[in-house]
Enzyme design. Sequence first.
Site, PDB file in Angstrom:
ATOM      1  N   SER A 182       0.644  -0.671  -0.247  1.00 23.11           N
ATOM      2  CA  SER A 182       0.386   0.227  -0.357  1.00 23.11           C
ATOM      3  C   SER A 182       0.793   1.877  -0.248  1.00 23.11           C
ATOM      4  CB  SER A 182      -0.425  -0.247   1.528  1.00 23.11           C
ATOM      5  OG  SER A 182      -1.788  -0.377   0.598  1.00 23.11           O
ATOM      6  N   LYS A 184       0.392   3.242  -2.993  1.00 20.92           N
ATOM      7  CA  LYS A 184      -1.014   4.554  -2.960  1.00 20.92           C
ATOM      8  C   LYS A 184      -0.111   5.373  -2.654  1.00 20.92           C
ATOM      9  CE  LYS A 184      -3.947   1.471  -1.244  1.00 20.92           C
ATOM     10  NZ  LYS A 184      -4.450  -0.186   0.073  1.00 20.92           N
ATOM     11  N   TYR A 213      -3.323  -2.384 -10.182  1.00 21.05           N
ATOM     12  CA  TYR A 213      -3.080  -2.013  -9.317  1.00 21.05           C
ATOM     13  C   TYR A 213      -2.511  -3.021  -8.673  1.00 21.05           C
ATOM     14  CZ  TYR A 213      -5.221  -2.164  -3.750  1.00 21.05           C
ATOM     15  OH  TYR A 213      -4.950  -2.387  -2.610  1.00 21.05           O
ATOM     16  N   TYR A 264      -3.983   3.753   8.053  1.00 20.71           N
ATOM     17  CA  TYR A 264      -5.682   3.416   8.513  1.00 20.71           C
ATOM     18  C   TYR A 264      -6.034   3.567   9.949  1.00 20.71           C
ATOM     19  CZ  TYR A 264      -2.953   1.092   4.734  1.00 20.71           C
ATOM     20  OH  TYR A 264      -2.653   0.410   3.259  1.00 20.71           O
ATOM     21  N   VAL A 299       1.188  -4.100   3.580  1.00 17.82           N
ATOM     22  CA  VAL A 299       0.872  -4.828   4.191  1.00 17.82           C
ATOM     23  C   VAL A 299       1.945  -6.074   4.111  1.00 17.82           C
ATOM     24  CG1 VAL A 299      -1.182  -4.890   4.618  1.00 17.82           C
ATOM     25  CG2 VAL A 299      -0.334  -6.610   2.633  1.00 17.82           C
TER      26      VAL A 299
END
Length: 304
Positions: free
Chosen positions: A63, A66, A188, A240, A258
């Site tokens: 992530s 992102k 993605y 998060y 992760v």
Amino acid sequence: MDFQKILEQIQEDTQKYFGIGEVANYIPELAKVNPNQFAMTVATVDGDIYSVGASQQRFSIQSISKVIVFAMALEQIGERLFQRVGKEPSGSSFNSLIQLEQEQGIPRNPFINAGALVSTDEIIKNNKDAYEAILNFVREVSLSADIDYDFKVSSSELETADRNRALAFFMKSFGNIQGDVMMLVDVYCHHCSLSMTTEELSKLFLFLANKGVNPLNGQRVVSEYQAKRVNAMMLTCGLYDNVGSFAYEVGMPAKSGVGGGITGVIPGHLSVSVWSPELNASGNSLVGTKALELFSELTDLTIF
Ligand code: GLN
């Protein structure tokens, strides 16, 4: 400040936190990673690099990518991006579906999976070859021409990516995904599979510590205004449902993945990356979070 000495102390003091978290296991290829690993790198805006541990070992950035697709989409289409994605912390897990229904297919922010799918959809729309555009961006900004996707990880994730497909189809039903969903999830999963070292990640993020300009080669990556926005988004949405405690304990904008990586920036000073694969319940590196808490304590570097 003696960053080398500080990093060595952090490496020693975090040993006791190994064995508590768990390696991500919902992506089969990530479940195979040796949990007992650690690396940390500081890159300063003056171009100095300090590392400890396995800082030459590449790992799956997941992530953290992102931030890359968000920065690219923001640079390419500007504030229009926010017609499709919000700016608020989600308070729920990174792959949650519930909020999306309540909020008519508009993801809370660019750093939950649904939000990153929206940025990726924009990149597919605005670039001839999204795979190449993302790879070129990462290679150019981190000055490492051989960074690549890890095709074992991307295939492995694609086999288990039904939840991400569900998020994308769901958003499409609200008109918030324009391209083909299968292609979107493929791109993605590829950018999540990017394989990088802590040193490469720290170099990559330096433009966010330097008002949008990469201090290593003087090239502008995003505008000063956009760099501020990306950092604000990391501060409020980068970890998060741990984002509040991370801001409280560490006090810097950062993004986790992760794969066990976390990269943060202290604007005007440096970027710092840590990698250790065991995760806490929210999907953030457990040892990595402790390491950044210690970094903040030992250096007194904070945005507050
Ligand atoms: N590729 C992962 C997923 O979509 C990224 C999640 C993460 O790093 N938090 O589930």
